[in-house]
Design a protein around this motif. Structure first.
Motif, PDB file in Angstrom:
ATOM      1  N   LEU A 248      37.738  80.993  -8.570  1.00  9.51           N
ATOM      2  CA  LEU A 248      37.079  81.664  -7.449  1.00  9.51           C
ATOM      3  C   LEU A 248      37.500  81.081  -6.107  1.00  9.51           C
ATOM      4  O   LEU A 248      37.061  81.528  -5.055  1.00  9.51           O
ATOM      5  N   SER A 249      38.372  80.059  -6.142  1.00  3.88           N
ATOM      6  CA  SER A 249      38.892  79.440  -4.925  1.00  3.88           C
ATOM      7  C   SER A 249      40.097  80.212  -4.424  1.00  3.88           C
ATOM      8  O   SER A 249      41.063  80.436  -5.160  1.00  3.88           O
ATOM      9  N   LYS A 257      47.187  80.024  -9.406  1.00  2.58           N
ATOM     10  CA  LYS A 257      46.527  79.187 -10.408  1.00  2.58           C
ATOM     11  C   LYS A 257      45.127  79.699 -10.754  1.00  2.58           C
ATOM     12  O   LYS A 257      44.267  78.937 -11.184  1.00  2.58           O
ATOM     13  N   SER A 258      44.899  80.987 -10.562  1.00  6.26           N
ATOM     14  CA  SER A 258      43.585  81.577 -10.826  1.00  6.26           C
ATOM     15  C   SER A 258      43.682  82.663 -11.888  1.00  6.26           C
ATOM     16  O   SER A 258      44.621  83.462 -11.899  1.00  6.26           O
ATOM     17  N   MET A 259      42.691  82.687 -12.771  1.00  3.82           N
ATOM     18  CA  MET A 259      42.593  83.754 -13.772  1.00  3.82           C
ATOM     19  C   MET A 259      42.234  85.086 -13.129  1.00  3.82           C
ATOM     20  O   MET A 259      42.355  86.133 -13.760  1.00  3.82           O
ATOM     21  N   LEU A 260      41.763  85.045 -11.876  1.00  4.13           N
ATOM     22  CA  LEU A 260      41.197  86.233 -11.243  1.00  4.13           C
ATOM     23  C   LEU A 260      42.067  86.821 -10.138  1.00  4.13           C
ATOM     24  O   LEU A 260      41.657  87.767  -9.475  1.00  4.13           O
ATOM     25  N   TYR A 313      36.647  80.803   0.757  1.00  3.02           N
ATOM     26  CA  TYR A 313      37.689  80.467   1.727  1.00  3.02           C
ATOM     27  C   TYR A 313      37.263  79.321   2.646  1.00  3.02           C
ATOM     28  O   TYR A 313      36.106  79.243   3.070  1.00  3.02           O
ATOM     29  N   ASP A 314      38.229  78.469   2.968  1.00  4.74           N
ATOM     30  CA  ASP A 314      38.088  77.603   4.124  1.00  4.74           C
ATOM     31  C   ASP A 314      38.896  78.266   5.246  1.00  4.74           C
ATOM     32  O   ASP A 314      39.400  79.383   5.088  1.00  4.74           O
ATOM     33  N   THR A 337      40.703  65.465   4.227  1.00  4.20           N
ATOM     34  CA  THR A 337      40.876  66.651   5.052  1.00  4.20           C
ATOM     35  C   THR A 337      40.221  67.841   4.356  1.00  4.20           C
ATOM     36  O   THR A 337      39.990  67.806   3.141  1.00  4.20           O
ATOM     37  N   PRO A 338      39.889  68.906   5.078  1.00  2.90           N
ATOM     38  CA  PRO A 338      39.175  70.040   4.463  1.00  2.90           C
ATOM     39  C   PRO A 338      39.982  70.738   3.366  1.00  2.90           C
ATOM     40  O   PRO A 338      41.210  70.828   3.425  1.00  2.90           O
ATOM     41  N   HIS A 339      39.263  71.215   2.377  1.00  4.34           N
ATOM     42  CA  HIS A 339      39.829  72.007   1.291  1.00  4.34           C
ATOM     43  C   HIS A 339      38.743  72.965   0.803  1.00  4.34           C
ATOM     44  O   HIS A 339      37.570  72.775   1.108  1.00  4.34           O
ATOM     45  N   VAL A 340      39.118  73.975   0.055  1.00  6.43           N
ATOM     46  CA  VAL A 340      38.123  74.921  -0.454  1.00  6.43           C
ATOM     47  C   VAL A 340      37.245  74.243  -1.497  1.00  6.43           C
ATOM     48  O   VAL A 340      37.730  73.633  -2.447  1.00  6.43           O
TER      49      VAL A 340
END
Length: 446
Positions: A248-249, A257-260, A313-314, A337-340
């Protein structure tokens, strides 16, 4: 000097170096950690952690540096390091810091009463966990770990666009892991509780439920290989959700790298499943007025009645997809540092009690514990896991089971959920109710 005033000075000094954009992120925290063994304090720690992270954008490239030393010499050094880092980084047009906002949502993260709770009371309440567990049944023979933790923190974020954000918060937790023994058989039981405030923790329940879980598994046996309905306890449901969550990221989607990926508006789960990430959930451990970038947090429906609605989302991933941040720019601390990341991610509760669901099962398996969840493939969704729990026969719990393997695919599992319990429970930032999966393969001794 107040934290926000100090951050203003750092921001001003960094901007004087003529960089395009600058961001200052500061966090300070005080934590208490207690462990009890045989009604005595086995470990006590009072820790303080303070640090500052500095991000700059120079010539279109982003640089970062940090320190927990606030001396003028060190601050000057981290400014130079951040600029040097940017000069040695490839420019990226999607990197930027957020613009200021008019207002943030009202989210109460702070238990003002926590600072009034004495160390003695914290110790006594932790002892109560151990005592309640031992008093539950004489077969509780050992307490492996009985602990309590709390943290009071402050976050400050400033940037060169004029964004100014600060917030204070608290969170507390307690847990116990114990051993139940009968004859030569030993089983482990555990339980935990999380809250924003000390008064909301149920110390006695933690001890009682851990003991109950240990006792109910005594005499566990194997079962023959078969395909049966499978009931996932809330904690187990949460563990499967944690694997599903990586898909979901938006970052994982963009990296393939997402199943979706590419499945927006498609049916990706059972119509009984709605998954939400809610950064403004009252009392949520992950709730806050803003995320780690200073972007307002929000409630985001990711899957509604099985239909994929969107991703988390970031600021960076949002710009790559020409959309808006969902307020999911996460940081683990001033060195990061920022990441989702998630805020409070959960499966929306249904209308059935766990007891009611069990009563409708002729033969099935209530899974209480999963071993090796980290081995599940987050990209393909395939898994083969050791599990233990309680066998159901004739609508009632019959006997404990361990030494069996549960195999399948995460997407298939979520598409096959027939019942959703009303017992939604959070374990930190993630929550799930009881989930009934239509049928799954249980590999036993035959």
């Amino acid at each position: 000097m107040k934290s926000i005033d100090f951050c203003r000075e750092v921001l001003k000094e960094a901007q004087a170096k003529h960089v395009q954009e600058t961001e200052v992120y500061m966090v300070s925290s005080t934590s208490t950690s207690i462990e009890i063994k045989d009604q005595k304090v086995d470990s006590f720690e009072l820790a303080k952690d303070n640090g500052i992270g500095l991000g700059v954008i120079a010539d279109g490239a982003c640089g970062f540096s940090y320190s927990n030393d606030f001396s003028k010499k060190v601050i000057k050094n981290i400014i130079e390091k951040a600029i040097s880092s940017a000069k040695n980084t490839t420019p990226d047009k999607f990197r930027s810091f957020p613009k200021p906002v008019k207002e943030y949502p009202e989210v109460n993260c702070l238990d003002k009463g926590l600072i009034k709770i004495s160390v003695e009371e914290k110790i006594d309440k932790t002892k109560l966990i151990e005592k309640t567990a031992r008093d539950f049944d004489k077969r509780i023979v050992n307490i492996r770990k009985c602990s309590y933790e709390d943290t009071l923190y402050e976050v400050v974020i400033l940037n060169s666009h004029g964004l100014q954000y600060s917030n204070k918060g608290t969170h507390c937790s307690c847990s116990v892991t114990l051993i139940a023994q009968e004859n030569e058989t030993m089983e482990t039981g555990w339980e935990m509780d999380f809250s924003r405030g000390f008064k909301n923790l149920d110390f006695e329940k933690v001890g009682r439920e851990a003991a109950k879980r240990g006792i109910e598994m005594l005499g566990a046996t194997h079962v023959e290989t078969k395909r049966v309905p499978v009931l996932l306890d809330p904690y187990v449901g949460m563990e499967f959700l944690s694997i599903f969550a990586s898909s979901l990221s938006a970052d994982n989607v963009q990296k393939g790298k997402s199943m979706l990926g590419g499945k927006i508006s498609e049916q990706v789960a059972s119509p009984n499943i709605t998954i939400i990430d809610d950064g403004i959930l009252p009392e949520g451990i992950g709730s806050s007025p803003a995320d780690g970038e200073g972007v307002p947090m929000q409630r985001t429906v990711l899957i509604q009645s099985g239909i994929l609605k969107g991703f988390l989302y970031d600021l960076y991933t949002a710009k790559k997809d020409n959309t808006s941040s969902t307020g999911n720019g996460s940081r683990s601390g001033f060195k990061d540092t920022p990441h989702v990341g998630i805020s409070n991610l959960y499966i929306e509760k249904g209308n059935f009690s766990q007891e009611k669901i069990i009563s409708e099962i002729d033969e099935g398996f209530l899974i209480r514990e999963v071993m090796g969840m980290h081995t599940a493939n987050p990209i393909s969704g395939d898994f083969s896991l050791g599990v233990s729990g309680l066998w159901i026969k004739g609508g009632k719990v019959s006997f404990p089971v361990r030494g069996v393997v549960l195999s399948g695919n995460i997407l298939d599992l979520f598409k096959s959920i027939e019942r959703v319990g009303a017992d939604l429970r959070f374990f930190g930032r993630m929550g799930s109710p009881t989930l009934l999966v239509k049928e799954m393969n249980i590999s036993g001794k035959g």
